[in-house]
Design a protein around this motif. Sequence first.
Motif, PDB file in Angstrom:
ATOM      1  N   GLU A 170      81.610  10.937  25.693  1.00  0.00           N
ATOM      2  CA  GLU A 170      81.000  11.968  24.862  1.00  0.00           C
ATOM      3  C   GLU A 170      81.568  11.509  23.353  1.00  0.00           C
ATOM      4  OE1 GLU A 170      81.040  16.401  25.987  1.00  0.00           O
ATOM      5  OE2 GLU A 170      82.184  15.223  27.382  1.00  0.00           O
TER       6      GLU A 170
ATOM      7  N   LEU B  51      77.369  18.337  38.066  1.00  0.00           N
ATOM      8  CA  LEU B  51      77.707  17.219  38.475  1.00  0.00           C
ATOM      9  C   LEU B  51      78.259  17.464  39.909  1.00  0.00           C
ATOM     10  CD1 LEU B  51      78.657  14.060  38.468  1.00  0.00           C
ATOM     11  CD2 LEU B  51      80.562  14.996  37.275  1.00  0.00           C
TER      12      LEU B  51
ATOM     13  N   ALA C  30      78.695   7.833  30.017  1.00  0.00           N
ATOM     14  CA  ALA C  30      78.350   9.104  29.407  1.00  0.00           C
ATOM     15  C   ALA C  30      79.371   9.760  28.668  1.00  0.00           C
ATOM     16  CB  ALA C  30      78.103  10.153  30.524  1.00  0.00           C
TER      17      ALA C  30
ATOM     18  N   ARG D 140      75.826  13.387  29.384  1.00  0.00           N
ATOM     19  CA  ARG D 140      76.156  13.766  30.853  1.00  0.00           C
ATOM     20  C   ARG D 140      75.267  14.653  31.285  1.00  0.00           C
ATOM     21  NH1 ARG D 140      81.716  12.984  31.611  1.00  0.00           N
ATOM     22  NH2 ARG D 140      82.095  13.999  33.104  1.00  0.00           N
TER      23      ARG D 140
ATOM     24  N   ASP E 147      82.443  19.974  35.517  1.00  0.00           N
ATOM     25  CA  ASP E 147      80.995  19.620  35.405  1.00  0.00           C
ATOM     26  C   ASP E 147      80.273  20.197  36.412  1.00  0.00           C
ATOM     27  OD1 ASP E 147      78.446  18.828  35.034  1.00  0.00           O
ATOM     28  OD2 ASP E 147      79.014  17.021  34.107  1.00  0.00           O
TER      29      ASP E 147
ATOM     30  N   ILE F  99      78.573   8.201  34.843  1.00  0.00           N
ATOM     31  CA  ILE F  99      79.234   9.318  33.895  1.00  0.00           C
ATOM     32  C   ILE F  99      80.334   8.985  33.350  1.00  0.00           C
ATOM     33  CG2 ILE F  99      80.562  11.391  34.342  1.00  0.00           C
ATOM     34  CD1 ILE F  99      77.839  12.395  34.420  1.00  0.00           C
ATOM     35  N   THR F 100      81.333   8.299  33.996  1.00  0.00           N
ATOM     36  CA  THR F 100      82.833   8.033  33.201  1.00  0.00           C
ATOM     37  C   THR F 100      82.585   6.938  32.530  1.00  0.00           C
ATOM     38  OG1 THR F 100      83.521   6.680  34.868  1.00  0.00           O
ATOM     39  CG2 THR F 100      84.076   8.906  34.954  1.00  0.00           C
TER      40      THR F 100
ATOM     41  N   PHE G  19      72.728  13.479  34.120  1.00  0.00           N
ATOM     42  CA  PHE G  19      73.471  13.169  35.162  1.00  0.00           C
ATOM     43  C   PHE G  19      72.195  12.658  36.305  1.00  0.00           C
ATOM     44  CE2 PHE G  19      74.992  13.939  39.619  1.00  0.00           C
ATOM     45  CZ  PHE G  19      75.716  12.757  39.622  1.00  0.00           C
TER      46      PHE G  19
END
Lengths: 516, 255
Positions: free
Chosen positions: A376, A319, A374, A449, A316, A370-371, A452
């Motif tokens: 997916e 990120l 977010a 994501r 990413d 994020i983990t 962020f």
Amino acid sequence: MTLTAPGSVLWLLAHETRLYWRNFRAGRAGRSARGLISLAVIGALLVTGGVFIALGLHGRQAPINPLSVSLAALFTAVIFTLMLSQTLSASSEALYERGDLDLLFSSPIGPAKVLFVRALGVAGGVVTLFLLAAIPLLLPTVIWGHPGWIGVFGVLGALALSSTAVGLLLAMGLFALIGPRRTRTVAQVMAALVGAAFFLISQARTILGEQTSRSLFADITRQAQEGRLKPPPIASLPLRAMLGEPLPLVALLAGAMVLFALSAAILGRRFSDAAAATQGKTDAKPQRGGLVSARAFAAGAFLATLRKELLLISRDSALLSQVLLRVLYLIPTALVLSRNAANGTAAALAGGAGVVAFLAGQVAGSLAWITLSAEEAPDLLAVSPAGIATVRRAKLVAALIPVGLFLALPIAVLAWFAPVAAVWTTLGAFLAAWSSGLINVWHQRPGKRSEFKRRGGASWMATLAEMVVSALLAGATGVAVAGFAQWALIPLFLAGAALLSLRRSDAQIARNLRTR
Amino acid sequence: MTEALIVRGLDKTFTKPAVMDLDLTVHAGELYALLGPNGAGKTTTLRMVAGLTKPDKGEISIFGVDARTDSAAAKALTAWAPDEAMIYDKLTPLEYLEFVAGLWNVEPKVAKARAEGLLSKLGLASEARRRCEGFSRGMKQKVALAGALVHDPKLLILDEPLTGLDAAAARLVKDMLQDRVRAGGAVILTTHILEVAERMADRIGIIAGGRLLAEGTLDALRTQTRKEGAGEGKGDSTLEDVFLQLTATPEEAAA
């Protein structure tokens, strides 16, 4: 044909503005009462600050001398680079974002016109951000005795236009140089470096060492006093424009407009070709070897999830550039730590250790968002028989590993000079990172994501709690490093109490996610 | 005959009832097609079977495992593939399959061999180590299907599995589904392509307004519509005729 006829620049601009406004309204800040109240409070604070500035400056005139000219030029350069970091990032993203770009480029509207309006949108976004801070701070001064200072807003506009033009040129230059695959990553990293450049310069005193920077500053001041500081005449343009002198202001604005229009006109066709070339392109070079791979598959839900999350983090680019930015902010702190550890300066060492712990908490919080939030493919996890606790644990560990990697250097340096301080710092940083991760487990708020930077509208309470707990643990770390370990128990206890009050059971987390 | 899926008295209401008192059974070695107009409750039904949506009432049993009380055991036997592929753009197909196999706790060596086999079969071998972000919709669907099969599920739940696939890929997927059925697995799918249901399904269920209107083989459905009078004299009526007769609103029926 009128100026606002369909297909005209103004018509297209009105379309973009409407979309931007609707996106803003759909966002949290534009929708919720809490968001509006927050904006109002920040606005009121800025206006109050602006009133104090106006009071302080009432009846005083800004001198135009080599020192003020140099300072204004430096200020302009700082603002320009800050804007450039945003416009470079936005320009490279514009190449990859499909949105309605395909529709526009497939229409009879010329690509230069499309790019012109898109670029105006980028410039408008950047200048709005700066104006939101500058207007309440400066307007009271403008109204009360310094009407000419309204030129500052004009200078900001000129800087936004020129930084957008340069951002576009850089993005397209990168595209031509390194191709679609790497442009996005490199542009994001460059944006982070440009954005942090002046922070690093502002920390010169820290980086160079107090003695060196003091003599540097003394040298500049002495040169100014002795009349040896002679900036070139063109360097006075920004200050004169900010003070409202018409000719410099018009010159700056006209120059920026010409640069902007030229870059849009020149890059129009290239931009549409480049945007078309990015379709379906990935950041990564396809690996060779087809299906045959020597690497074994990960065993079990924990390892498979951990590997998946680490791969997604490492791939990413946006990120990574944000994490890099934070690492750059850590450099002066790391230098403070090493220098003061070597010199045995306890207070500065304690402060530096606290900063490391605080940053560890903040970075871990962002990565954990994020983990955890977010994700997916949440349905894939939901239909799998893997235990939710196992998956969560893997996601949390995946968020903590990069934090450990970027803290390794400052802590290793510290361990070399002051092993005990290094132990406290490691412990403090670990606790801060782990706490931020846990807060994100308990207060998940699903988002994308790509969101962020603003944490996808993460729970404001979680964000605030992360900051408070990180600050408490940073305080505990600093106090312990300063040699008062027993006093560190107070902030440690407070952080523990805060965590206990924030804790949610699995059922509560599930209920909270279901109601969203 | 082993019962792969038994659904009894399933109810779900969102702002209005989505599924009402639904009963259906899918046998092992059977492909069951659930058909219905838009908003009929097909996807809600499948999501409840997959454990993604909690039913308000009713029972779901998957190969004898109560999916409501022992969801982990039930999930271990099933795979769910919706019309929008549940994949990660930044992962390669091989990495995606590794992750999915990990979630289902498949032994790594077995998972790797199975993943490679599936990707080869689906024509994705040359793309196995490219990230999915540049893939077409059809390719993403194939990756998702490989993900659904990598843990060798006994019950496959598919929502519009042929969406976005070209003719060759659609044929390949149909063949793979029938292979699974022949091997004793069970498949329940929804589709808007009635020809697919007509050709592939052993039994068909027609749902509208959240209720199961009719169920059975195509011949049984024809007989049922003939009995109801609307399709009199149409012994060779197609599934489309049967479907339209059964799902017609009173106004449409009168017209």
